[in-house]
Design an enzyme around this catalytic site. Structure first.
Site, short mmCIF file in Angstrom:
data_model
loop_
_atom_site.label_atom_id
_atom_site.label_comp_id
_atom_site.label_asym_id
_atom_site.label_seq_id
_atom_site.Cartn_x
_atom_site.Cartn_y
_atom_site.Cartn_z
N GLU A 1 13.00 21.96 91.04
CA GLU A 1 14.10 21.26 90.35
C GLU A 1 13.56 20.11 89.50
O GLU A 1 14.02 19.89 88.37
CB GLU A 1 15.10 20.73 91.38
N LYS B 1 18.98 22.21 105.76
CA LYS B 1 18.54 22.37 104.37
C LYS B 1 17.03 22.40 104.19
O LYS B 1 16.29 21.69 104.85
CB LYS B 1 19.11 21.23 103.51
N SER C 1 17.19 17.60 103.68
CA SER C 1 18.33 16.76 103.32
C SER C 1 18.48 15.68 104.38
O SER C 1 18.16 15.90 105.55
CB SER C 1 19.59 17.63 103.27
N HIS D 1 21.11 39.52 81.81
CA HIS D 1 22.39 38.82 82.04
C HIS D 1 22.54 38.41 83.50
O HIS D 1 23.66 38.31 84.00
CB HIS D 1 23.59 39.70 81.65
#
Ligand code: ARG
Length: 457
Positions: free
Chosen positions: A290, A283, A277, A156
């Site tokens: 992804e 970043k 970024s 979980h």
């Protein structure tokens, strides 16, 4: 380029029809297999006496010449041809005249295309399997370096029990091993020669199908000509096996993405395998992971395409089936592209062992071991569970961990506790004691690595 089927038609084909009907933009990648299949067919036609041996020899020479010329770039594939089969046969006839026209004796584009896709996909399966093996080996090596790296295991997405990073990685190795196995299984059923099925009803010529199968490296010949030309189960099976590869890579990607966040900071990706970024200078983004997660959708889509294309088609060949190639090629290309980027990303990432250990220290992941300790003292598990639950609540109240909770507090909850409890809940010991096959102890993980490497060799 002229169509192969001009005979009964009186008008020229409308440009719209040709553009819509043409498959050469995506089936041109089968040019080599198409020629190899034709060489085997011509060889058999000559050997069976269906055409003269001298003509079969000329056809084979002609086809070899076309192969060499495409390979060297001397011959460009004509993108106005209807499909790759039309182009190769047209080129052969342009080179050989009448003799070239004999190649298609006892053959249809229906069994020809069914052959070509199988030949292409068999090679793709080998390539993807090799790439999967590379990734599994990287996982084994990383696991080897992290047999002692304690981290929390989750359910979980809540910290649950102590494991090692090696154990976590070997879970993915186990999934990918099953993927390898599935691909081998798909290839087994794909490895059946459809040539000889003709358009749908076989042929009256005395073909030597076994000979062609042997020449092209097929294990068997298809049992029924209708099925031979209209079976695309093998594409669906492959897309399905590839979908599972993507499910596994996607789950792994999701974890990499979380582990790269400041909230986890369990791993750091190499600069060469992450991106920045355009506006936020701080970043460092896990774009590869992804994209892999995102591209899984394409492959599932390809599977759905194939299932949908096939589900309502009366036997045997229908043009709908031309749609098989873009879908299955996209699935194959996507998986290869993902593995190409994913494997070195994993190989070069830095494992932040101290952060994993810190996360393991919080979250009471040794609570089960604390309960098991009481079970060892004779208490039934349910009672031990309840007592440990009370201790956890106490720790939360006091801002302590099970390791730092004083013995008096333990004893107040259950008098079976003594100072040996601290040893029993030591995370290193909790992991080391999980000696069961498949567990996270060093010995067990070593066995997992050893067994995995055996499969890879
Ligand atoms: N381009 C076609 C395909 O990929 C080849 C088979 C054509 N057969 C036919 N009966 N029109 O399916």
């Amino acid at each position: 380029m002229a169509q192969l089927w001009k005979g009964r038609f009186k008008k020229e084909l409308a440009k719209e029809t040709n553009d819509f009907n043409s498959s050469i933009s995506f089936d041109c990648r089968m040019w080599k297999e198409d020629i190899e299949g034709s060489i085997a067919h011509a060889t058999m036609l000559g050997a069976a006496g269906i055409i003269d041996k001298s003509e079969s020899d000329k056809i084979i020479d002609g086809l070899n010449g076309i192969m060499a010329d495409i390979e060297s770039g001397k011959l460009k594939i004509d993108m106005s041809a209807e499909d790759i089969h039309t182009f190769i046969e047209g080129e052969l006839t342009a080179r050989l005249g009448q003799t070239g026209k004999r190649l298609h004796t006892a053959r249809s584009r229906n069994d020809q295309v069914a052959l070509d896709i199988r030949m292409v996909l068999k090679k793709e399966i080998d390539e993807i399997s090799a790439k999967l093996k590379e990734l599994i080996l990287v996982l084994c090596n990383k696991a080897e370096e992290n047999k002692n790296t304690i981290m929390p295991g989750y359910t979980h997405l809540q910290r649950a029990q102590p494991i090692t990073f090696a154990h976590h990685l070997m879970a993915y190795a186990a999934m990918l091993l099953r993927d390898l196995d599935r691909l081998a299984d798909v290839k087994k059923r794909m490895n059946v020669l459809p040539l000889g099925s003709g358009a749908l009803a076989g042929t009256t010529y005395p073909l030597k199908r076994d000979m062609v199968a042997e020449l092209l490296g097929f294990d068997d010949i298809s049992a029924n000509s209708l099925d031979g030309v209209s079976d695309r189960d093998f594409c669906i099976e492959l897309a399905s096996a590839l979908s599972l590869v993507m499910v596994h890579l996607s789950r792994f990607s999701e974890e990499i993405i979380m582990w790269c966040s400041w909230e986890f900071k369990f791993v750091e990706l190499d600069d060469a395998f992450s991106t920045g970024s355009s506006i936020m200078p701080q970043k460092k983004n896990p774009d590869i992971a992804e994209l892999v997660r995102g591209k899984s959708g394409r492959v599932f889509g390809d599977l759905t395409t194939l299932l949908t294309v096939m589900k309502g088609i009366a036997l045997a060949y229908n043009k709908d089936m031309q749609e098989d190639k873009e879908a299955i090629f996209d699935a194959v290309d996507t998986v290869k592209m993902c593995l190409n980027a994913f494997t070195p990303m994993i190989d070069t990432m830095t494992v932040l062992k101290d952060n994993m250990r810190l996360a393991a220290a919080k979250g009471f992941i040794n609570a089960t071991d604390c309960a098991d300790y009481l079970v060892g003292k004779g208490l039934p598990f349910r009672d031990a569970y309840k007592a440990t639950g009370e201790l956890v609540a106490l720790c939360i109240d006091k801002g302590l961990t099970l390791e730092t909770l004083p013995l008096e507090e333990y004893k107040a909850v259950c008098d079976l506790f003594d100072d040996k409890v601290y040893e029993a809940i030591n995370l290193e010991k909790c992991v080391a004691d999980r000696l069961v096959e498949g567990g996270p102890s060093i010995q067990s993980v070593e066995k997992q690595i050893e067994n995995t490497k055996k499969v890879l060799n």
